[in-house]
Scaffold this motif. Structure first.
Motif, short mmCIF file in Angstrom:
data_model
loop_
_atom_site.label_atom_id
_atom_site.label_comp_id
_atom_site.label_asym_id
_atom_site.label_seq_id
_atom_site.Cartn_x
_atom_site.Cartn_y
_atom_site.Cartn_z
N LEU A 72 -4.00 -7.62 -0.78
CA LEU A 72 -2.56 -7.42 -0.82
C LEU A 72 -1.82 -8.67 -0.35
O LEU A 72 -0.83 -9.09 -0.96
CB LEU A 72 -2.17 -6.22 0.06
N GLU A 73 -2.31 -9.26 0.74
CA GLU A 73 -1.66 -10.47 1.24
C GLU A 73 -1.80 -11.63 0.26
O GLU A 73 -0.87 -12.43 0.11
CB GLU A 73 -2.24 -10.85 2.60
N LEU A 74 -2.95 -11.72 -0.39
CA LEU A 74 -3.13 -12.76 -1.40
C LEU A 74 -2.08 -12.61 -2.50
O LEU A 74 -1.42 -13.59 -2.89
CB LEU A 74 -4.54 -12.67 -2.00
N GLY A 99 -10.34 3.02 -4.39
CA GLY A 99 -9.17 3.64 -3.77
C GLY A 99 -7.86 2.93 -4.05
O GLY A 99 -6.81 3.39 -3.61
N GLY A 100 -7.91 1.81 -4.76
CA GLY A 100 -6.70 1.04 -4.98
C GLY A 100 -5.63 1.77 -5.77
O GLY A 100 -4.45 1.58 -5.56
N GLY A 101 -6.06 2.62 -6.68
CA GLY A 101 -5.09 3.32 -7.52
C GLY A 101 -4.19 4.25 -6.76
O GLY A 101 -3.11 4.60 -7.23
N GLU A 102 -4.60 4.67 -5.56
CA GLU A 102 -3.79 5.59 -4.77
C GLU A 102 -2.96 4.90 -3.71
O GLU A 102 -2.27 5.56 -2.95
CB GLU A 102 -4.69 6.65 -4.10
N ASP A 103 -3.04 3.59 -3.61
CA ASP A 103 -2.28 2.87 -2.60
C ASP A 103 -0.95 2.40 -3.19
O ASP A 103 -0.93 1.51 -4.04
CB ASP A 103 -3.09 1.67 -2.07
N GLY A 104 0.13 3.00 -2.74
CA GLY A 104 1.44 2.69 -3.30
C GLY A 104 1.90 1.27 -3.04
O GLY A 104 2.83 0.78 -3.71
N ARG A 105 1.26 0.57 -2.11
CA ARG A 105 1.65 -0.82 -1.87
C ARG A 105 1.34 -1.69 -3.08
O ARG A 105 2.03 -2.69 -3.33
CB ARG A 105 0.94 -1.35 -0.62
N ILE A 106 0.33 -1.30 -3.83
CA ILE A 106 0.02 -2.04 -5.06
C ILE A 106 1.15 -1.85 -6.07
O ILE A 106 1.56 -2.79 -6.76
CB ILE A 106 -1.33 -1.59 -5.63
N ASP A 107 1.68 -0.63 -6.15
CA ASP A 107 2.81 -0.38 -7.04
C ASP A 107 4.04 -1.18 -6.61
O ASP A 107 4.77 -1.72 -7.45
CB ASP A 107 3.13 1.11 -7.07
N LEU A 108 4.26 -1.28 -5.29
CA LEU A 108 5.37 -2.10 -4.81
C LEU A 108 5.21 -3.55 -5.25
O LEU A 108 6.17 -4.20 -5.66
CB LEU A 108 5.46 -2.04 -3.29
#
Length: 199
Positions: A72-74, A99-108
């Motif tokens: 995420l930081e990258l 588990g990445g698909g359920e982490d809303g930070r990726i959507d942000l």
């Protein structure tokens, strides 16, 4: 020092964050390699040396793709450094990860990338997904940020009434959190929305 730097950064206290990050950086030489690299990555991110921060976070994430936080930081540093194609590749890899698909930070992050590319519809959709995931997992800060992203997207699309609804939702979320940096971002958007309505 590293933890204090992160806390100051999250609160928008840039000068204090830089001081603490520098102190941590100077003390990092005796740490194990991976921890030293993590301190270096945070330091370069804090002082906005994006190329160095990207290299450090890539050094953390490439050998350990399960390390979601480093990924995420990258992506955040790639976005800040205008490396949009690289950021898109990182975001796609994060979403494929465990588990990445359920982490809303990726959507942000997808929303931030869409905003950088001027795609407000894609930004709006990404923010909608982030709201849903944040609410499902009780992630209040994520929900507030996602509502604010929806507000910006709606404003850019000329949907000012929808933007106002999203702004109200973001206000409710921020009010529950008492998050000063998010409150400042709300005030910034509020003034932008007022200008748009007056135009």
């Amino acid at each position: 020092h590293a933890a204090l730097a992160e806390a100051h950064l999250q609160l928008g206290e840039d000068q204090q964050a830089e001081e603490e990050a520098l102190a941590a950086f100077r003390l990092a030489g005796s740490l194990p390699d991976r921890e030293r690299l993590r301190v270096e990555a945070r330091y370069y991110r804090t002082i906005r040396k994006w190329d160095r921060a990207i290299a450090a976070y890539r050094g953390l994430w490439d050998p350990h793709p399960e390390d979601l936080e480093s990924g995420l930081e990258l992506a955040r540093c790639q976005l800040a450094g205008y490396r949009y194609r690289d950021a898109a590749a990182t975001i796609a890899a994060l979403r494929r990860g465990s588990g990445g698909g359920e982490d809303g930070r990726i959507d942000l992050l997808e929303g931030d990338l869409a905003a950088a590319r001027g795609d407000s519809l894609k930004r709006l959709e990404a923010a909608r997904r982030a709201v849903e995931k944040g609410e499902r997992h009780g992630a209040g800060s994520l929900v507030a940020q996602a509502h604010l992203q929806r507000a910006w997207a709606n404003q850019q699309l000329g949907r000012l009434d929808d933007a106002r609804v999203s702004l109200a939702a973001a206000r409710r979320s921020v009010g529950e959190l008492g998050h000063d940096l998010l409150r400042a971002r709300l005030l910034h958007f509020d003034s932008a929305l007022a200008r748009a309505r007056a135009a």
